[in-house]
Scaffold this motif. Structure first.
Motif, PDB file in Angstrom:
ATOM      1  N   THR A   1       0.834  -1.202   0.000  1.00 22.35           N
ATOM      2  CA  THR A   1       0.000   0.000   0.000  1.00 22.35           C
ATOM      3  C   THR A   1       0.870   1.254   0.000  1.00 22.35           C
ATOM      4  O   THR A   1       0.618   2.206  -0.751  1.00 22.35           O
ATOM      5  CB  THR A   1      -0.934  -0.001   1.220  1.00 22.35           C
ATOM      6  OG1 THR A   1      -1.821  -1.122   1.123  1.00 22.35           O
ATOM      7  CG2 THR A   1      -1.757   1.279   1.300  1.00 22.35           C
ATOM      8  N   ALA A   2       1.912   1.273   0.841  1.00 17.92           N
ATOM      9  CA  ALA A   2       2.813   2.422   0.880  1.00 17.92           C
ATOM     10  C   ALA A   2       3.529   2.604  -0.453  1.00 17.92           C
ATOM     11  O   ALA A   2       3.660   3.733  -0.951  1.00 17.92           O
ATOM     12  CB  ALA A   2       3.832   2.253   2.003  1.00 17.92           C
ATOM     13  N   ALA A   3       3.977   1.502  -1.043  1.00 18.33           N
ATOM     14  CA  ALA A   3       4.660   1.589  -2.340  1.00 18.33           C
ATOM     15  C   ALA A   3       3.717   2.134  -3.411  1.00 18.33           C
ATOM     16  O   ALA A   3       4.135   2.895  -4.296  1.00 18.33           O
ATOM     17  CB  ALA A   3       5.180   0.212  -2.744  1.00 18.33           C
ATOM     18  N   THR A   4       2.451   1.752  -3.330  1.00 18.34           N
ATOM     19  CA  THR A   4       1.457   2.213  -4.302  1.00 18.34           C
ATOM     20  C   THR A   4       1.200   3.708  -4.165  1.00 18.34           C
ATOM     21  O   THR A   4       1.169   4.449  -5.159  1.00 18.34           O
ATOM     22  CB  THR A   4       0.140   1.435  -4.104  1.00 18.34           C
ATOM     23  OG1 THR A   4       0.388   0.033  -4.260  1.00 18.34           O
ATOM     24  CG2 THR A   4      -0.912   1.882  -5.103  1.00 18.34           C
ATOM     25  N   ILE A   5       1.038   4.170  -2.930  1.00 21.93           N
ATOM     26  CA  ILE A   5       0.771   5.588  -2.699  1.00 21.93           C
ATOM     27  C   ILE A   5       2.009   6.423  -3.027  1.00 21.93           C
ATOM     28  O   ILE A   5       1.896   7.513  -3.603  1.00 21.93           O
ATOM     29  CB  ILE A   5       0.302   5.807  -1.252  1.00 21.93           C
ATOM     30  CG1 ILE A   5      -1.056   5.115  -1.045  1.00 21.93           C
ATOM     31  CG2 ILE A   5       0.187   7.290  -0.936  1.00 21.93           C
ATOM     32  CD1 ILE A   5      -1.546   5.131   0.388  1.00 21.93           C
ATOM     33  N   ALA A   6       3.185   5.916  -2.677  1.00 26.42           N
ATOM     34  CA  ALA A   6       4.421   6.633  -3.008  1.00 26.42           C
ATOM     35  C   ALA A   6       4.551   6.810  -4.518  1.00 26.42           C
ATOM     36  O   ALA A   6       4.978   7.860  -5.004  1.00 26.42           O
ATOM     37  CB  ALA A   6       5.631   5.883  -2.455  1.00 26.42           C
ATOM     38  N   ARG A   7       4.166   5.785  -5.257  1.00 28.22           N
ATOM     39  CA  ARG A   7       4.228   5.889  -6.716  1.00 28.22           C
ATOM     40  C   ARG A   7       3.292   6.985  -7.228  1.00 28.22           C
ATOM     41  O   ARG A   7       3.624   7.712  -8.177  1.00 28.22           O
ATOM     42  CB  ARG A   7       3.861   4.551  -7.348  1.00 28.22           C
ATOM     43  CG  ARG A   7       3.898   4.572  -8.889  1.00 28.22           C
ATOM     44  CD  ARG A   7       3.575   3.197  -9.444  1.00 28.22           C
ATOM     45  NE  ARG A   7       3.724   3.151 -10.886  1.00 28.22           N
ATOM     46  CZ  ARG A   7       2.713   3.025 -11.750  1.00 28.22           C
ATOM     47  NH1 ARG A   7       1.469   2.958 -11.292  1.00 28.22           N
ATOM     48  NH2 ARG A   7       2.930   2.980 -13.047  1.00 28.22           N
ATOM     49  N   ALA A   8       2.117   7.112  -6.594  1.00 29.91           N
ATOM     50  CA  ALA A   8       1.186   8.170  -7.001  1.00 29.91           C
ATOM     51  C   ALA A   8       1.797   9.549  -6.749  1.00 29.91           C
ATOM     52  O   ALA A   8       1.674  10.455  -7.584  1.00 29.91           O
ATOM     53  CB  ALA A   8      -0.131   8.022  -6.237  1.00 29.91           C
ATOM     54  N   TYR A   9       2.448   9.711  -5.600  1.00 25.74           N
ATOM     55  CA  TYR A   9       3.168  10.970  -5.349  1.00 25.74           C
ATOM     56  C   TYR A   9       4.234  11.197  -6.418  1.00 25.74           C
ATOM     57  O   TYR A   9       4.381  12.313  -6.943  1.00 25.74           O
ATOM     58  CB  TYR A   9       3.846  10.917  -3.978  1.00 25.74           C
ATOM     59  CG  TYR A   9       2.992  11.351  -2.812  1.00 25.74           C
ATOM     60  CD1 TYR A   9       2.801  12.695  -2.519  1.00 25.74           C
ATOM     61  CD2 TYR A   9       2.404  10.419  -1.970  1.00 25.74           C
ATOM     62  CE1 TYR A   9       2.038  13.098  -1.435  1.00 25.74           C
ATOM     63  CE2 TYR A   9       1.631  10.802  -0.880  1.00 25.74           C
ATOM     64  CZ  TYR A   9       1.451  12.145  -0.616  1.00 25.74           C
ATOM     65  OH  TYR A   9       0.698  12.540   0.459  1.00 25.74           O
ATOM     66  N   ARG A  10       4.988  10.159  -6.709  1.00 27.33           N
ATOM     67  CA  ARG A  10       6.098  10.299  -7.651  1.00 27.33           C
ATOM     68  C   ARG A  10       5.596  10.677  -9.046  1.00 27.33           C
ATOM     69  O   ARG A  10       6.198  11.529  -9.726  1.00 27.33           O
ATOM     70  CB  ARG A  10       6.906   9.003  -7.713  1.00 27.33           C
ATOM     71  CG  ARG A  10       8.097   9.053  -8.674  1.00 27.33           C
ATOM     72  CD  ARG A  10       9.080  10.177  -8.314  1.00 27.33           C
ATOM     73  NE  ARG A  10      10.061  10.411  -9.339  1.00 27.33           N
ATOM     74  CZ  ARG A  10      11.328   9.999  -9.262  1.00 27.33           C
ATOM     75  NH1 ARG A  10      11.748   9.322  -8.212  1.00 27.33           N
ATOM     76  NH2 ARG A  10      12.163  10.271 -10.235  1.00 27.33           N
TER      77      ARG A  10
END
Length: 490
Positions: A148-157
């Motif tokens: 979940t964190a990796a997914t949200i971080a990707r959205a930020y990126r």
């Protein structure tokens, strides 16, 4: 608290399932799948977290002791008020000498559409058909948050990348533009480390030391994992009282004559502090071989950075970035957007969300500023304010063998709108192609065992009977995982 043996990392109801499967059951195959998104605009997850889980599970099995099993047996007898309960099935498992499991998984860093399984787990010994789903609780708990964190971080990126492109900001700056500030707000350091590791797939900026440590111990070929800069906190800035804030600043400039240093600036009068930097200290700051980063830590992030036109204070109405431009000037990018003088910068790390990120970057764009003028600290409001249901992670059994026969099983409750439906039988995952271009993954379920086990299935064996497979060794390459994510189609 002492380390919890893996046989206790379960829901209580798992303790009886070894007796509840129909007689003659020799194999159970289950999968872990993200079934849906509760965040608008995110329709795929970043698969991440299986490596740490498998390593920890295998190590925990090796660390188990006979007395742990005795304790388990007594605990269940007491908790379920069943004096006759026996843990002999756990003793048989321990006597085997290895975990009789096959775990298949997609390569970490893969972007996975909702409802496509990312991991399967099955027993390899007919006496332990109960084992795959016995591990459901810990498997889910250890993986969903990292992914979940990796997914949200990707959205930020992706948002940082988009604004960097349209404002002429250096693309490489985006590696540092999202900074992990979440550790203190997470449910324990281990949770923060796992979540922070997901953040590091898309960024190199982090203050979560445990994540860097975990990456270096769990993976190889890490390259540069993540880092930060010297930075103050309020205990530093208030150490001499309100009247002594200037004295503290003087000390900081002497202590850090060069390089980047971040200074929290809102202990008292934020706008007065910035004005002091831009007047009294302007020449000293511009003479430094480095950057002084101003960190506001209270108020509305959008108004603080972009400005509040309704304010009667000209400094507030301008906002931090325009105010720094007023004092220090700067250059312009290839797209004509303003970039602050290299001796000053800004970071904001309080209550940042995906929506606020977009509002801040769009506000900069609208005022003619490049996106690289600010770094955003991403905290526990983002990484802890989620649940397993944010992306609907669930592990379900979908295939069984009993008395030599195969059964494709599934879950399809009439009282549900479809979000809790499971796939059926054995899953086969491949990549959709359109005119020779690779697209997102696609699922075919209810396939034959031969097709499930074929090398064309992207769910490849990473662990079997206590050993990581040749394919499994590739999952330890952290740099490859980062690159895989970077090259994934959106």
């Amino acid at each position: 608290m002492s380390t919890i043996p893996f046989i206790f990392k379960i829901d209580m109801y798992k303790t009886g399932h070894h007796k509840q499967y129909l007689p003659g059951t020799t194999e159970v195959v289950s999968n872990l799948t993200s079934r849906g998104s509760r965040i608008q605009g995110i329709n795929n997850i970043v698969w991440f977290g299986s490596t740490n889980f498998i390593r920890e599970l295998d190590a925990a099995y090796q660390d188990l002791h006979w007395e742990d099993i005795d304790t388990y047996e007594n605990l269940v007898r007491t908790s379920l008020n069943d004096p006759s309960y026996s843990a002999d099935h756990i003793r048989d498992l321990y006597s085997l000498g290895h975990l009789p499991l096959e775990i298949r998984a997609l390569p970490e860093g893969t972007v996975v559409p909702m409802r496509v399984p990312a991991l399967t787990i099955r027993n390899t010994h007919p006496d332990f058909a109960w084992l795959p789903n016995f591990l459901e609780t810990q498997l889910s708990a250890e993986i969903w948050h990292s992914s979940t964190a990796a997914t949200i971080a990707r959205a930020y990126r992706e948002t940082f990348d988009r604004y960097a492109k349209i404002t002429g900001s250096p693309a490489e700056f985006c590696d540092w533009q999202g900074h992990d500030f979440s550790a203190r707000g997470m449910c324990g350091i281990q949770a923060g480390a796992l979540s922070g590791l997901g953040h590091l797939l898309s960024f190199t900026g982090t203050d979560t030391v445990a994540s860097v440590y975990l990456a270096s111990g769990c993976y190889h070929n890490c390259g540069f994992i993540g880092g930060s800069v010297p930075a103050t906190e309020h205990s530093v800035m208030t150490a001499a009282g309100k009247e002594g804030e200037k004295e503290v600043l003087e000390h900081l400039l002497r202590t850090y004559p060069e390089g980047i240093v971040s200074v929290v600036s809102d202990s008292y009068d934020f706008w007065g502090f910035v004005e002091m930097l831009g007047t009294t200290y302007k020449d000293r700051i511009k003479a430094r071989n480095g950057k002084l980063v101003i960190r506001p830590d209270s108020g509305d992030p959008v108004k603080i950075l972009i400005g509040d036109p309704s304010s009667s204070d000209i400094r507030e109405s301008m906002g931090l970035i325009e105010l720094l431009w007023h004092y220090f000037g700067g250059t312009t990018s290839s797209t004509g957007h303003k970039i602050l003088d290299s001796h000053v910068g800004a970071i904001y790390g309080d209550s940042i969300t995906l929506d606020r990120q977009k509002a801040i970057l769009n506000g900069l764009y609208s005022k003619g500023f490049a996106s690289c003028n600010v770094v955003l600290g991403i905290g526990s409001y983002t990484y802890q304010y989620v649940t397993r249901d944010t992306f609907g992670f669930a592990m379900k059994a979908t295939y069984m063998e009993r008395d030599g026969k195969s059964y494709n099983i599934f879950k399809e409750p009439k009282t549900d709108n479809g979000t809790k439906f499971s796939c059926r039988g054995l899953p086969f995952v491949t990549r959709y192609k359109y005119k020779d271009a690779e697209g997102l993954l696609t699922l075919e379920d209810q396939v034959s065992k031969d097709k499930f086990e074929s090398p064309d299935n992207l769910l490849e064996v990473v662990y079997k009977d206590g050993q990581f497979s040749d394919a499994g060794t590739d999952i330890f390459d952290f740099s490859a995982i980062r690159l895989r994510l970077k090259n994934q189609p959106s």
